[in-house]
Design an enzyme around this catalytic site. Structure first.
Site, PDB file in Angstrom:
ATOM      1  N   HIS A 230       0.817  -1.205   0.000  1.00 41.36           N
ATOM      2  CA  HIS A 230       0.000   0.000   0.000  1.00 41.36           C
ATOM      3  C   HIS A 230       0.855   1.262   0.000  1.00 41.36           C
ATOM      4  O   HIS A 230       0.340   2.380   0.147  1.00 41.36           O
ATOM      5  CB  HIS A 230      -0.907  -0.034   1.248  1.00 41.36           C
ATOM      6  CG  HIS A 230      -2.058   0.899   1.206  1.00 41.36           C
ATOM      7  ND1 HIS A 230      -2.239   1.908   2.127  1.00 41.36           N
ATOM      8  CD2 HIS A 230      -3.103   0.981   0.345  1.00 41.36           C
ATOM      9  CE1 HIS A 230      -3.342   2.569   1.848  1.00 41.36           C
ATOM     10  NE2 HIS A 230      -3.885   2.042   0.781  1.00 41.36           N
ATOM     11  N   LYS A 232       3.293   4.411  -1.206  1.00 47.12           N
ATOM     12  CA  LYS A 232       3.356   5.374  -2.311  1.00 47.12           C
ATOM     13  C   LYS A 232       4.659   6.139  -2.186  1.00 47.12           C
ATOM     14  O   LYS A 232       4.806   6.996  -1.314  1.00 47.12           O
ATOM     15  CB  LYS A 232       2.184   6.356  -2.265  1.00 47.12           C
ATOM     16  CG  LYS A 232       0.817   5.723  -2.480  1.00 47.12           C
ATOM     17  CD  LYS A 232       0.153   5.376  -1.196  1.00 47.12           C
ATOM     18  CE  LYS A 232      -1.281   4.911  -1.421  1.00 47.12           C
ATOM     19  NZ  LYS A 232      -1.850   4.252  -0.231  1.00 47.12           N
ATOM     20  N   ASP A 237      17.084  10.406  -7.888  1.00 48.47           N
ATOM     21  CA  ASP A 237      18.526  10.571  -7.655  1.00 48.47           C
ATOM     22  C   ASP A 237      18.928  10.473  -6.195  1.00 48.47           C
ATOM     23  O   ASP A 237      19.997  10.952  -5.807  1.00 48.47           O
ATOM     24  CB  ASP A 237      19.012  11.916  -8.225  1.00 48.47           C
ATOM     25  CG  ASP A 237      18.979  11.946  -9.745  1.00 48.47           C
ATOM     26  OD1 ASP A 237      18.948  10.853 -10.350  1.00 48.47           O
ATOM     27  OD2 ASP A 237      18.967  13.044 -10.322  1.00 48.47           O
ATOM     28  N   HIS A 407      -8.878  11.328   1.641  1.00 50.82           N
ATOM     29  CA  HIS A 407      -8.031  10.140   1.543  1.00 50.82           C
ATOM     30  C   HIS A 407      -6.734  10.304   2.332  1.00 50.82           C
ATOM     31  O   HIS A 407      -5.879   9.425   2.327  1.00 50.82           O
ATOM     32  CB  HIS A 407      -7.729   9.867   0.063  1.00 50.82           C
ATOM     33  CG  HIS A 407      -7.120   8.528  -0.210  1.00 50.82           C
ATOM     34  ND1 HIS A 407      -5.802   8.367  -0.577  1.00 50.82           N
ATOM     35  CD2 HIS A 407      -7.650   7.281  -0.170  1.00 50.82           C
ATOM     36  CE1 HIS A 407      -5.546   7.084  -0.763  1.00 50.82           C
ATOM     37  NE2 HIS A 407      -6.640   6.404  -0.519  1.00 50.82           N
ATOM     38  N   LYS A 409      -3.962  10.489   5.342  1.00 50.18           N
ATOM     39  CA  LYS A 409      -3.648   9.671   6.517  1.00 50.18           C
ATOM     40  C   LYS A 409      -2.689  10.481   7.383  1.00 50.18           C
ATOM     41  O   LYS A 409      -1.471  10.474   7.170  1.00 50.18           O
ATOM     42  CB  LYS A 409      -3.002   8.346   6.125  1.00 50.18           C
ATOM     43  CG  LYS A 409      -3.849   7.494   5.154  1.00 50.18           C
ATOM     44  CD  LYS A 409      -3.450   7.723   3.727  1.00 50.18           C
ATOM     45  CE  LYS A 409      -4.023   6.710   2.760  1.00 50.18           C
ATOM     46  NZ  LYS A 409      -5.420   6.488   2.749  1.00 50.18           N
ATOM     47  N   ASP A 414      -0.462  16.979  20.142  1.00 48.49           N
ATOM     48  CA  ASP A 414       0.018  18.063  20.997  1.00 48.49           C
ATOM     49  C   ASP A 414       0.777  19.155  20.242  1.00 48.49           C
ATOM     50  O   ASP A 414       1.557  19.902  20.841  1.00 48.49           O
ATOM     51  CB  ASP A 414       0.904  17.516  22.122  1.00 48.49           C
ATOM     52  CG  ASP A 414       0.087  16.789  23.182  1.00 48.49           C
ATOM     53  OD1 ASP A 414      -1.157  16.810  23.089  1.00 48.49           O
ATOM     54  OD2 ASP A 414       0.697  16.196  24.096  1.00 48.49           O
TER      55      ASP A 414
END
Length: 442
Positions: A230, A232, A237, A407, A409, A414
């Site tokens: 999952h 991404k 370089d 979408h 995450k 704090d």
């Protein structure tokens, strides 16, 4: 004749079939109890096997068994090589300047920096410059710019890679760079990107490398439907990287009729933390293709581009610890003022549920932003709402994103610690999938 056959089946075959079904039930229940780590999952599978004598065992073998196959064992074995290479890529001067010398020490908000090291994360490092994106269009344009400027290698790894306008534009540029002599490697998940075969073939013809992660191979007894990559990641370089929630496809650009605007969170990183993402990629690439990437051309000497202190943490079924799950849980239990979470899929296990409720009961400002109607996955949508009443009664504030699809995450604690990455606050992300997050220390 037909009546006789029917009578014979009723008198002889049916009792045998029922008996066999109960034998399968008795045989599989101990297997479930041994295999499943969490009580709720074990109970659910036991009920499925009891109520569905034949279908239950089949479904369990297909979706419930998360065994570590020989490829995953190889991935574990090779990890020591990657760790050694990662350390050797950092000379003493750079190590002293950017990397914490003792990962076991506290450091960071409530000691989470040291905890992350102990559960398998890369060392936290300073000297990074970050750009935060909240939608796909600008992030995609900047990715294309970074790819166009690459001179030695481009490493891309995505769960979903669509064969649509966005996917084709990205691959066309990768093909152009491959023809220029730049090393191009593209790794996509076999299930999430099952429609990308034509694009992968196009890249190979242009001189690039492309492969799939954990393809389903029945002839090799590989039915790992649940264990998906999952992550991404885009690295250019070894100096610039992108990670977060954005895959490659039209919907992530806000071009979906169903969802409309697509709200997501992505990070662009320049600096020493890129080496942590590079390490994740080269491990996954070695696992999928058998090609071991090493040397200073892939792990160049880190250069300071900014002042941000970042730490790369990853998790998966090949690791000893559920690293990201532990970091999320630590943030929940150690927050004292506020805990803000954005996740499209809110399906917490018992520990997370209790932790969120206790934080709210202790007057922590707990807010959760999640998707509204229509969802992209109905099971997660209704499954998450099952917990809402308990959370709301404890003082947790839950918000639904109405403009389109949320979408992102993100976990913020704090005002001193944050996490941006690919892992949702659900059981699948935290226990089954291969995920990667970037932790932000202040």
């Amino acid at each position: 004749m037909a009546a006789w056959i029917g009578s014979w089946i009723t008198d002889h075959a049916m009792p045998v079939m029922w008996a066999l079904g109960y034998v399968l039930t008795l045989a599989f229940i101990p297997v479930v109890l041994i295999r499943k780590r969490y009580p709720a999952a074990a109970i659910a599978w036991c009920l499925a096997i009891i109520l569905l004598p034949y279908a239950g065992p089949f479904l369990f073998l297909t979706f419930g068994v998360h065994r570590v196959t020989r490829p995953l064992q190889k991935k574990r074995f090779h990890r020591s090589r990657f760790i050694r290479q990662f350390i050797e890529s950092i000379d003493d001067e750079t190590h002293e300047a950017h990397f914490k010398e003792d990962g076991s020490s506290g450091g960071g908000w409530e000691g989470l920096e040291g905890l992350a090291c102990r559960v398998g994360a890369a060392r936290a490092c300073s000297g990074n410059a970050t750009v935060l994106y909240h939608e796909g269009t600008q992030a995609f344009d900047d990715k294309l710019e970074a790819v166009a400027r690459a001179r030695h290698h481009i490493h891309a790894e995505y769960y979903i890679f669509r064969d649509d306008e966005t996917g084709r534009k990205f691959v066309d540029l990768l093909c152009e760079k491959a023809r220029e002599g730049v090393e191009v490697r593209l790794l996509v998940d076999a299930i999430g990107s099952r429609g990308a075969k034509r694009l992968l073939k196009q890249l190979r013809k242009s001189g690039g490398r492309a492969d799939t992660f954990l393809p389903i191979m029945p002839w090799r007894r590989r039915w790992l439907v649940n264990l998906r990559n999952h992550r991404k990641i885009l690295i250019c370089d070894g100096q610039t990287a992108f990670t977060g929630g954005l895959n490659i496809g039209n919907e992530y650009m806000g071009r979906s009729r169903r969802y409309g605007y697509w709200r997501d969170t992505q990070l662009r990183i320049a600096g020493p933390a890129v080496l942590g993402l590079q390490r994740v990629f080269v491990e996954d690439w070695d696992f999928a293709t058998g090609e071991f990437l090493s040397g200073s051309q892939y792990f160049p000497r880190p250069i300071a581009y900014g002042e941000d202190r970042l730490q790369i943490v990853w998790s998966g079924p090949d690791l000893k610890y559920e690293s990201i799950r532990k970091m999320y849980f630590a943030a929940i239990t150690r927050s004292r003022k506020r805990l803000w979470i954005t996740t499209p899929y809110l399906v917490p296990d018992t520990d997370f549920l209790v932790g969120l409720k206790m934080a709210a009961l202790e007057d922590v400002d707990v807010r959760i932003l999640t998707q509204s109607y229509p969802p992209d996955h109905w099971t997660a949508y209704y499954g998450g709402r099952y917990y809402w009443s308990e959370l709301l009664e404890s003082g947790v504030k839950i918000y639904e994103y109405k403009r389109g699809m949320i979408h992102a995450k993100v976990v913020l604690a704090d005002g001193a610690w944050g996490s941006v990455g690919s892992a949702n606050v659900d059981i699948r992300s935290l226990t089954l999938n291969f995920e990667v997050n970037c932790l932000i220390h202040t």
